[in-house]
Design a protein around this motif. Structure first.
Motif, PDB file in Angstrom:
ATOM      1  N   PRO A 192       5.618 -13.033  11.709  1.00 17.08           N
ATOM      2  CA  PRO A 192       6.811 -13.224  10.570  1.00 17.08           C
ATOM      3  C   PRO A 192       6.200 -14.091   9.187  1.00 17.08           C
ATOM      4  N   SER A 193       5.080 -13.452   8.972  1.00 16.32           N
ATOM      5  CA  SER A 193       4.236 -14.177   7.747  1.00 16.32           C
ATOM      6  C   SER A 193       4.937 -14.008   6.339  1.00 16.32           C
ATOM      7  N   HIS A 194       4.623 -15.068   5.640  1.00 17.20           N
ATOM      8  CA  HIS A 194       5.268 -15.312   4.195  1.00 17.20           C
ATOM      9  C   HIS A 194       4.444 -14.550   3.363  1.00 17.20           C
ATOM     10  N   ARG A 195       3.252 -14.277   3.356  1.00 15.98           N
ATOM     11  CA  ARG A 195       2.279 -13.522   2.634  1.00 15.98           C
ATOM     12  C   ARG A 195       1.028 -13.272   3.338  1.00 15.98           C
ATOM     13  N   GLU A 196       0.475 -11.951   3.198  1.00  8.06           N
ATOM     14  CA  GLU A 196      -1.173 -11.853   3.717  1.00  8.06           C
ATOM     15  C   GLU A 196      -2.023 -10.913   2.761  1.00  8.06           C
ATOM     16  N   GLY A 197      -3.007 -10.973   3.026  1.00  7.29           N
ATOM     17  CA  GLY A 197      -4.150 -10.181   2.288  1.00  7.29           C
ATOM     18  C   GLY A 197      -3.708  -8.679   3.012  1.00  7.29           C
ATOM     19  N   LEU A 198      -4.495  -8.650   4.374  1.00  2.32           N
ATOM     20  CA  LEU A 198      -3.776  -7.289   5.198  1.00  2.32           C
ATOM     21  C   LEU A 198      -4.181  -8.058   6.449  1.00  2.32           C
ATOM     22  N   PRO A 199      -3.188  -8.235   7.332  1.00  4.02           N
ATOM     23  CA  PRO A 199      -3.310  -9.007   8.486  1.00  4.02           C
ATOM     24  C   PRO A 199      -4.027  -8.217   9.685  1.00  4.02           C
ATOM     25  N   ARG A 200      -5.240  -8.655  10.069  1.00  7.08           N
ATOM     26  CA  ARG A 200      -6.003  -8.021  10.942  1.00  7.08           C
ATOM     27  C   ARG A 200      -5.226  -7.866  12.264  1.00  7.08           C
ATOM     28  N   THR A 201      -4.400  -8.908  12.787  1.00 10.22           N
ATOM     29  CA  THR A 201      -3.853  -8.939  13.976  1.00 10.22           C
ATOM     30  C   THR A 201      -2.931  -7.644  14.026  1.00 10.22           C
ATOM     31  N   LEU A 202      -2.155  -7.151  12.889  1.00 14.51           N
ATOM     32  CA  LEU A 202      -1.213  -6.105  12.858  1.00 14.51           C
ATOM     33  C   LEU A 202      -2.200  -5.036  13.218  1.00 14.51           C
ATOM     34  N   VAL A 203      -3.216  -4.795  12.669  1.00  9.42           N
ATOM     35  CA  VAL A 203      -4.038  -3.627  12.512  1.00  9.42           C
ATOM     36  C   VAL A 203      -4.754  -3.413  14.020  1.00  9.42           C
ATOM     37  N   GLU A 204      -5.289  -4.402  14.701  1.00  8.33           N
ATOM     38  CA  GLU A 204      -5.573  -4.577  16.065  1.00  8.33           C
ATOM     39  C   GLU A 204      -4.504  -3.965  17.130  1.00  8.33           C
ATOM     40  N   ALA A 205      -3.367  -4.602  16.799  1.00  5.92           N
ATOM     41  CA  ALA A 205      -2.323  -4.065  17.860  1.00  5.92           C
ATOM     42  C   ALA A 205      -1.839  -2.575  17.312  1.00  5.92           C
ATOM     43  N   ALA A 206      -1.899  -2.184  16.240  1.00  9.24           N
ATOM     44  CA  ALA A 206      -1.706  -0.907  15.900  1.00  9.24           C
ATOM     45  C   ALA A 206      -2.722   0.147  16.456  1.00  9.24           C
ATOM     46  N   ALA A 207      -4.104  -0.391  16.593  1.00  9.09           N
ATOM     47  CA  ALA A 207      -5.019   0.679  17.157  1.00  9.09           C
ATOM     48  C   ALA A 207      -4.853   0.499  18.844  1.00  9.09           C
ATOM     49  N   CYS A 208      -3.921  -0.478  19.146  1.00  9.29           N
ATOM     50  CA  CYS A 208      -3.677  -0.535  20.664  1.00  9.29           C
ATOM     51  C   CYS A 208      -2.521   0.511  21.097  1.00  9.29           C
ATOM     52  N   GLY A 209      -1.845   0.980  19.898  1.00 10.12           N
ATOM     53  CA  GLY A 209      -0.661   1.471  20.070  1.00 10.12           C
ATOM     54  C   GLY A 209       0.667   0.890  20.398  1.00 10.12           C
ATOM     55  N   LEU A 210       0.741  -0.300  19.936  1.00 14.93           N
ATOM     56  CA  LEU A 210       2.054  -1.471  20.223  1.00 14.93           C
ATOM     57  C   LEU A 210       2.829  -1.160  18.849  1.00 14.93           C
ATOM     58  N   PRO A 211       3.954  -1.344  19.331  1.00 22.74           N
ATOM     59  CA  PRO A 211       5.093  -1.488  18.056  1.00 22.74           C
ATOM     60  C   PRO A 211       5.050  -2.792  17.336  1.00 22.74           C
ATOM     61  N   LEU A 212       4.967  -2.860  16.248  1.00 22.04           N
ATOM     62  CA  LEU A 212       4.902  -4.039  15.383  1.00 22.04           C
ATOM     63  C   LEU A 212       6.239  -4.523  14.589  1.00 22.04           C
TER      64      LEU A 212
ATOM     65  N   LYS B 233       2.682 -18.642   8.455  1.00 19.59           N
ATOM     66  CA  LYS B 233       2.621 -17.543   9.353  1.00 19.59           C
ATOM     67  C   LYS B 233       3.937 -17.024   9.999  1.00 19.59           C
ATOM     68  N   GLY B 234       4.829 -17.906   9.797  1.00 21.69           N
ATOM     69  CA  GLY B 234       6.355 -17.829  10.183  1.00 21.69           C
ATOM     70  C   GLY B 234       6.679 -18.296  11.654  1.00 21.69           C
ATOM     71  N   LEU B 235       5.686 -19.292  12.073  1.00 26.58           N
ATOM     72  CA  LEU B 235       5.995 -20.028  13.401  1.00 26.58           C
ATOM     73  C   LEU B 235       7.316 -20.603  13.388  1.00 26.58           C
ATOM     74  N   ASP B 236       7.869 -21.110  12.543  1.00 28.71           N
ATOM     75  CA  ASP B 236       9.285 -21.650  12.478  1.00 28.71           C
ATOM     76  C   ASP B 236      10.201 -20.562  13.084  1.00 28.71           C
ATOM     77  N   GLU B 237      10.169 -19.565  12.160  1.00 31.74           N
ATOM     78  CA  GLU B 237      11.034 -18.345  12.336  1.00 31.74           C
ATOM     79  C   GLU B 237      10.927 -17.685  13.736  1.00 31.74           C
ATOM     80  N   PHE B 238       9.762 -17.839  14.039  1.00 31.41           N
ATOM     81  CA  PHE B 238       9.548 -17.147  15.583  1.00 31.41           C
ATOM     82  C   PHE B 238      10.266 -17.927  16.658  1.00 31.41           C
ATOM     83  N   VAL B 239       9.963 -19.278  16.425  1.00 28.40           N
ATOM     84  CA  VAL B 239      10.734 -20.139  17.516  1.00 28.40           C
ATOM     85  C   VAL B 239      12.109 -20.073  17.334  1.00 28.40           C
ATOM     86  N   ALA B 240      12.659 -20.032  16.038  1.00 26.87           N
ATOM     87  CA  ALA B 240      14.251 -19.887  15.955  1.00 26.87           C
ATOM     88  C   ALA B 240      14.816 -18.567  16.556  1.00 26.87           C
TER      89      ALA B 240
END
Length: 386
Positions: free
Chosen positions: A280-300, A209-216
């Motif tokens: 910062p995921s390496h591959r997804e089907g379609l990430p629900r978290t991003l859609v939920e955030a988008a529905a809230c009007g958040l930048p992704l 899910k890109g945890l290492d990159e996020f922390v870096a």
């Protein structure tokens, strides 16, 4: 008509497919949900849904145990006599479809959200399993009474090239659906007492899910003097070989890089309290978290990989960065920190996209259309066994 929905966790059924199950009930289906035992089974039952546990271990490779699971499924399906079995994730697609064929179930639908550990991990174990899983997928997904639902165009192209299924039997349905109105209603209640931009990563805590990159990236921002408040929501997934050890997460907390929230039930409330969502995921089907955030009007901010780029168009409704590039991720976070007008514009565009493309009503309707292709009540002969 009876439909069986089969997933590898009860958590998945509750969080991602309960709206589908309830909609099926309203359409007159007799619905049975099955998964390994877990704490969400009772929550499903409290909604008036029927859920039954399975003796299934997600990481098991024991031939005897796996054979026993397959025959348990066959006996269950022969007893229940559903018209349709719908499996989610690769293992459930394989086992559910094979059991359905052996039990003479008429229709098989499989929804594969990404290619999973076996196809994405560079580990030796994954590479060894790959040809075996390919063969099983070819056997399980074939047949005129089968449909494969994929969540992004990259996976559609991949399955077509691999020849795992008749291209005419593939259906593209983007995601599992989000109640966009629910998330929009909770949006923008945020307040950060210290004035720092609040950046959230919410996912299963897996390395891919890109945890290492996020922390870096957070370490780089700290060195640059950029004040952000990083939040990490989610828990390690012990059933996945890519799970981040809890000790590593607690180390990041001690380093004061992140605030770890653990599991969060009220995602709408959490998203309404932050400024930016990253994945910062390496591959997804379609990430629900991003859609939920988008529905809230958040930048992704997410990676330019399959699944993620289905949700985000770079510079239009979010920012895309290369996979594995912590420097680019840090730059994107800093860009939104320094340009609030850009952040607002991206968030508003993301909200419009979520409502028009990823709302759960659209996804459920498309799924029901797939069922209708296979379950014409005037012609439902049992498919011949293997």
């Amino acid at each position: 008509m009876k439909a069986v929905l089969f997933a590898n966790t009860d958590w998945y059924l509750y969080n991602f497919r309960r709206s589908l199950a309830l909609s099926l009930q309203r359409q007159g289906y007799d619905v049975l949900l099955i998964s390994p035992v877990g704490p969400y089974g009772d929550k499903l039952r409290s909604l008036g849904l029927r859920w039954e546990p399975l003796p299934m271990a997600r990481r098991s490779l024991n031939p005897l145990r796996e054979t026993a699971l397959l025959w348990h499924l066959v006996r269950l399906l022969r007893c229940e006599r559903p018209v349709l079995v719908h499996g989610f994730t690769i293992k459930c697609a394989v086992y559910g479809s094979l059991a359905a064929r052996l039990a003479g179930v008429h229709a098989r639908v499989n929804a594969v959200a990404g290619m999973g550990y076996v196809f994405t991990s560079p580990q030796v174990k994954a590479r060894l399993l790959r040809p075996v899983v390919r063969g099983l997928l070819h056997l399980a997904l074939g047949g005129r009474n089968a449909r494969l639902i994929l969540q992004n165009a990259d996976d559609v192209a991949l399955f077509r090239q691999a020849g795992l299924v008749d291209p005419a039997h593939i259906r593209l349905i983007r995601g599992s659906g989000v109640n966009c109105a629910q998330f929009a209603a909770r949006a923008r209640t945020k307040a950060s007492g210290d004035g720092r931009m609040r950046v959230l990563l919410a996912s299963r805590l897996l390395w891919d899910k890109g945890l290492d990159e996020f922390v870096a990236a957070l370490r780089q921002l700290r060195l640059q003097g950029c004040a952000v408040h990083a939040l990490l929501a989610g828990t390690p997934d012990p059933g996945n070989p890519a799970a981040v050890p809890e000790a590593a997460i607690r180390g990041w907390v001690e380093e004061k890089l992140v605030t770890w929230l653990g599991h969060v039930d009220d995602m709408a409330g959490l998203l309404g309290s932050v400024d930016v969502v990253v994945l910062p995921s390496h591959r997804e089907g379609l990430p629900r978290t991003l859609v939920e955030a988008a529905a809230c009007g958040l930048p992704l901010i997410t990676t330019d990989v399959p699944g993620c780029r289905e949700v985000v168009t770079d510079g239009v409704d979010g920012l895309l960065v290369p996979k594995g590039d912590s420097g680019a991720l840090a730059h994107a976070i800093r860009r939104l920190l320094e340009d609030p007008e850009l952040a607002h514009r991206l968030g508003e565009a993301a909200r419009l996209k979520a409502r028009s493309q990823f709302d759960e009503r659209i996804v459920i309707q498309r799924t029901l259309e797939v069922y209708a292709e296979l379950c014409d009540p005037s012609a439902v002969p049992a498919e011949s066994s293997l």
